[in-house]
Design a protein around this motif. Structure first.
Motif, PDB file in Angstrom:
ATOM      1  N   GLN A   1      -2.972  10.641   0.417  1.00 32.75           N
ATOM      2  CA  GLN A   1      -3.130  10.228  -0.970  1.00 32.75           C
ATOM      3  C   GLN A   1      -4.460  10.741  -1.490  1.00 32.75           C
ATOM      4  O   GLN A   1      -5.525  10.345  -1.006  1.00 32.75           O
ATOM      5  CB  GLN A   1      -3.064   8.712  -1.120  1.00 32.75           C
ATOM      6  CG  GLN A   1      -3.106   8.246  -2.571  1.00 32.75           C
ATOM      7  CD  GLN A   1      -2.949   6.742  -2.711  1.00 32.75           C
ATOM      8  OE1 GLN A   1      -3.569   5.976  -1.987  1.00 32.75           O
ATOM      9  NE2 GLN A   1      -2.105   6.325  -3.640  1.00 32.75           N
TER      10      GLN A   1
ATOM     11  N   ASP B   1     -13.418  13.153   3.196  1.00 29.38           N
ATOM     12  CA  ASP B   1     -14.351  13.189   2.069  1.00 29.38           C
ATOM     13  C   ASP B   1     -14.436  14.622   1.546  1.00 29.38           C
ATOM     14  O   ASP B   1     -14.940  15.506   2.232  1.00 29.38           O
ATOM     15  CB  ASP B   1     -15.743  12.716   2.494  1.00 29.38           C
ATOM     16  CG  ASP B   1     -15.775  11.241   2.831  1.00 29.38           C
ATOM     17  OD1 ASP B   1     -15.162  10.467   2.077  1.00 29.38           O
ATOM     18  OD2 ASP B   1     -16.390  10.868   3.849  1.00 29.38           O
TER      19      ASP B   1
ATOM     20  N   GLN C   1      -4.533  15.962   9.141  1.00 31.93           N
ATOM     21  CA  GLN C   1      -5.919  15.744   8.748  1.00 31.93           C
ATOM     22  C   GLN C   1      -6.654  17.071   8.576  1.00 31.93           C
ATOM     23  O   GLN C   1      -7.374  17.274   7.588  1.00 31.93           O
ATOM     24  CB  GLN C   1      -6.646  14.876   9.772  1.00 31.93           C
ATOM     25  CG  GLN C   1      -8.105  14.596   9.396  1.00 31.93           C
ATOM     26  CD  GLN C   1      -8.764  13.557  10.287  1.00 31.93           C
ATOM     27  OE1 GLN C   1      -8.126  12.964  11.152  1.00 31.93           O
ATOM     28  NE2 GLN C   1     -10.053  13.339  10.084  1.00 31.93           N
TER      29      GLN C   1
ATOM     30  N   THR D   1      -9.468   9.401   7.015  1.00 34.49           N
ATOM     31  CA  THR D   1     -10.078   9.562   5.696  1.00 34.49           C
ATOM     32  C   THR D   1     -10.769  10.916   5.631  1.00 34.49           C
ATOM     33  O   THR D   1     -11.397  11.349   6.601  1.00 34.49           O
ATOM     34  CB  THR D   1     -11.101   8.448   5.418  1.00 34.49           C
ATOM     35  OG1 THR D   1     -10.460   7.172   5.516  1.00 34.49           O
ATOM     36  CG2 THR D   1     -11.685   8.589   4.022  1.00 34.49           C
TER      37      THR D   1
ATOM     38  N   ASP E   1       0.836  -1.187   0.000  1.00 29.25           N
ATOM     39  CA  ASP E   1       0.000   0.000   0.000  1.00 29.25           C
ATOM     40  C   ASP E   1       0.879   1.248   0.000  1.00 29.25           C
ATOM     41  O   ASP E   1       1.861   1.361   0.738  1.00 29.25           O
ATOM     42  CB  ASP E   1      -0.892   0.000   1.242  1.00 29.25           C
ATOM     43  CG  ASP E   1      -1.746   1.243   1.326  1.00 29.25           C
ATOM     44  OD1 ASP E   1      -2.756   1.314   0.625  1.00 29.25           O
ATOM     45  OD2 ASP E   1      -1.368   2.158   2.093  1.00 29.25           O
TER      46      ASP E   1
ATOM     47  N   LEU F   1       0.581   4.313   1.093  1.00 30.77           N
ATOM     48  CA  LEU F   1       0.735   5.055   2.337  1.00 30.77           C
ATOM     49  C   LEU F   1       1.774   4.404   3.247  1.00 30.77           C
ATOM     50  O   LEU F   1       2.659   5.067   3.794  1.00 30.77           O
ATOM     51  CB  LEU F   1      -0.604   5.168   3.064  1.00 30.77           C
ATOM     52  CG  LEU F   1      -1.719   5.942   2.367  1.00 30.77           C
ATOM     53  CD1 LEU F   1      -2.948   6.019   3.265  1.00 30.77           C
ATOM     54  CD2 LEU F   1      -1.266   7.342   1.988  1.00 30.77           C
TER      55      LEU F   1
ATOM     56  N   ARG G   1      -7.083   9.491   1.546  1.00 34.94           N
ATOM     57  CA  ARG G   1      -6.600   8.594   2.588  1.00 34.94           C
ATOM     58  C   ARG G   1      -5.358   9.198   3.221  1.00 34.94           C
ATOM     59  O   ARG G   1      -4.576   9.869   2.557  1.00 34.94           O
ATOM     60  CB  ARG G   1      -6.262   7.225   1.996  1.00 34.94           C
ATOM     61  CG  ARG G   1      -7.416   6.556   1.280  1.00 34.94           C
ATOM     62  CD  ARG G   1      -6.940   5.374   0.448  1.00 34.94           C
ATOM     63  NE  ARG G   1      -6.231   4.397   1.248  1.00 34.94           N
ATOM     64  CZ  ARG G   1      -4.994   3.962   1.011  1.00 34.94           C
ATOM     65  NH1 ARG G   1      -4.305   4.423  -0.028  1.00 34.94           N
ATOM     66  NH2 ARG G   1      -4.426   3.069   1.789  1.00 34.94           N
TER      67      ARG G   1
ATOM     68  N   GLN H   1      -7.335  11.213  -4.464  1.00 31.55           N
ATOM     69  CA  GLN H   1      -7.895  10.317  -5.477  1.00 31.55           C
ATOM     70  C   GLN H   1      -8.948  11.051  -6.294  1.00 31.55           C
ATOM     71  O   GLN H   1     -10.098  10.641  -6.361  1.00 31.55           O
ATOM     72  CB  GLN H   1      -8.490   9.074  -4.807  1.00 31.55           C
ATOM     73  CG  GLN H   1      -7.463   8.302  -3.970  1.00 31.55           C
ATOM     74  CD  GLN H   1      -8.029   7.054  -3.332  1.00 31.55           C
ATOM     75  OE1 GLN H   1      -8.028   5.986  -3.935  1.00 31.55           O
ATOM     76  NE2 GLN H   1      -8.515   7.179  -2.114  1.00 31.55           N
TER      77      GLN H   1
ATOM     78  N   PRO I   1      -4.422   6.141  10.883  1.00 32.48           N
ATOM     79  CA  PRO I   1      -5.113   6.326   9.606  1.00 32.48           C
ATOM     80  C   PRO I   1      -6.289   7.289   9.728  1.00 32.48           C
ATOM     81  O   PRO I   1      -6.925   7.394  10.785  1.00 32.48           O
ATOM     82  CB  PRO I   1      -5.592   4.918   9.250  1.00 32.48           C
ATOM     83  CG  PRO I   1      -5.726   4.225  10.558  1.00 32.48           C
ATOM     84  CD  PRO I   1      -4.686   4.808  11.470  1.00 32.48           C
TER      85      PRO I   1
END
Length: 323
Positions: free
Chosen positions: A240, A259, A291, A257, A225, A227, A248, A242, A255
């Protein structure tokens, strides 16, 4: 009489150093792409500065930072279009090029129906192989005074030496823009505090510190992966992107995420990744976590996709949004 109170000093603007590629971007907006061997009439055309480091520096400055770009630009007719663009948006330039250097051209076609774009570029051809001593002095001076430094991976040995020097000084957070794997990344990743990579970025197995095969390199084989593979080089924060999908991330191994905001209509996605990087750098310079910086950068990059071109978003954002 008591002395009148002195007015409070304005807060210091975050300072950013950006080293990498500057291009002359010739952009045409069309309602639909031409079929093979046909022509269409452009809705609009523009010639201005481009490239990942340059666009990130412009975004950093537009959002309230003080940006200095280290890139080869030169003084040809194409170079002047880049210089005028930088001056208009308040980005200082330290030119890495000889006077007769001609910057690479990117021919960009944007389809306004869905915001997608096609790019044909020389991809950093002509980047200098070495820099003069006074240029290194300027870079050291800037690196000691900035909060964050972004490298976009262009420049080969120059980028490697710059990344090592900036990291050794220890004054600036080193952010690496990793669009796709380049040979220099096997060493640049060692100098990075933060890495923002694209969905296309893959660490080859022979470069991964924890995945190198015992029987020698397997050229082209992907690592695990992305990351985790990037974090193995030592970066504390890895994100990362996308496209319009979820971002991500890892922050000291944790970790997360993100949106991105939804958009009613996408007009132009060209340069959105570069704008994300510039906004991310500013947020990190202001003390945001990885983040939080990713969330703030995603809002800016998404907003920019509602406007044609890589600069039209700036004034509406400054008028309507609080950074």
């Amino acid at each position: 009489m008591p002395n009148a109170a002195s007015p409070p000093s304005p807060p210091r603007r975050p300072r950013g150093l950006f080293l990498g590629l500057a291009t002359a971007d010739l952009t045409s907006a069309v309602e639909e792409r031409p079929a093979p061997n046909t022509k269409v009439t452009a809705i609009s055309q523009s010639l201005r500065g481009g490239g990942p480091a340059l666009n990130a520096a412009v975004a950093f400055a537009a959002l309230g930072g003080s940006a200095t770009l280290f890139a080869p630009v030169g003084r040809t007719a194409l170079s002047m279009a880049i210089r005028e663009d930088l001056a208009e948006h308040g980005v200082a330039l330290v030119d890495l090029a000889d006077l007769d250097f001609t910057p690479p051209v990117s021919a960009i076609t944007v389809c306004t129906a869905d915001g997608s774009r096609d790019v044909v570029s020389a991809d950093g051809a002509g980047f200098p192989l070495r820099l003069e001593d006074e240029t290194w002095d300027a870079l050291d001076w800037a690196a000691q005074r900035c909060d964050v430094a972004l490298l976009d991976g262009h420049g080969g040995q120059v980028a490697l030496e710059a990344g090592n020097r900036i990291a050794a000084l220890g004054s600036a957070r080193v952010v690496l823009d990793a669009g796709r794997w380049r040979k220099a990344f096997s060493r640049l990743l060692l100098a990075a505090d933060d890495v923002v990579c694209s969905a296309d970025f893959i660490v080859p197995r022979e470069a991964d510190p924890l995945e190198r095969p015992a029987d020698g390199p397997t050229i082209g084989a992907p690592s695990r992966d992305a990351l985790e593979a990037i974090a193995a080089f030592g970066a504390g924060a890895v994100l990362q992107t996308q496209g319009a999908g979820a971002i991500r991330g890892l922050d000291d191994g944790r970790p997360f995420t993100i949106d991105p905001p939804a958009m009613a209509r996408v007009v132009d996605t060209n340069g959105a990744g570069d704008i994300f990087h510039g906004a991310y750098c500013l947020a990190r310079a202001q003390g945001s976590s990885a983040q939080e910086a990713g969330e703030r950068a995603a809002r800016v990059a998404t907003f920019s996709c509602g406007f044609e071109g890589t600069r039209a978003w700036i004034e509406p954002w400054q008028e309507e949004r609080a950074w």
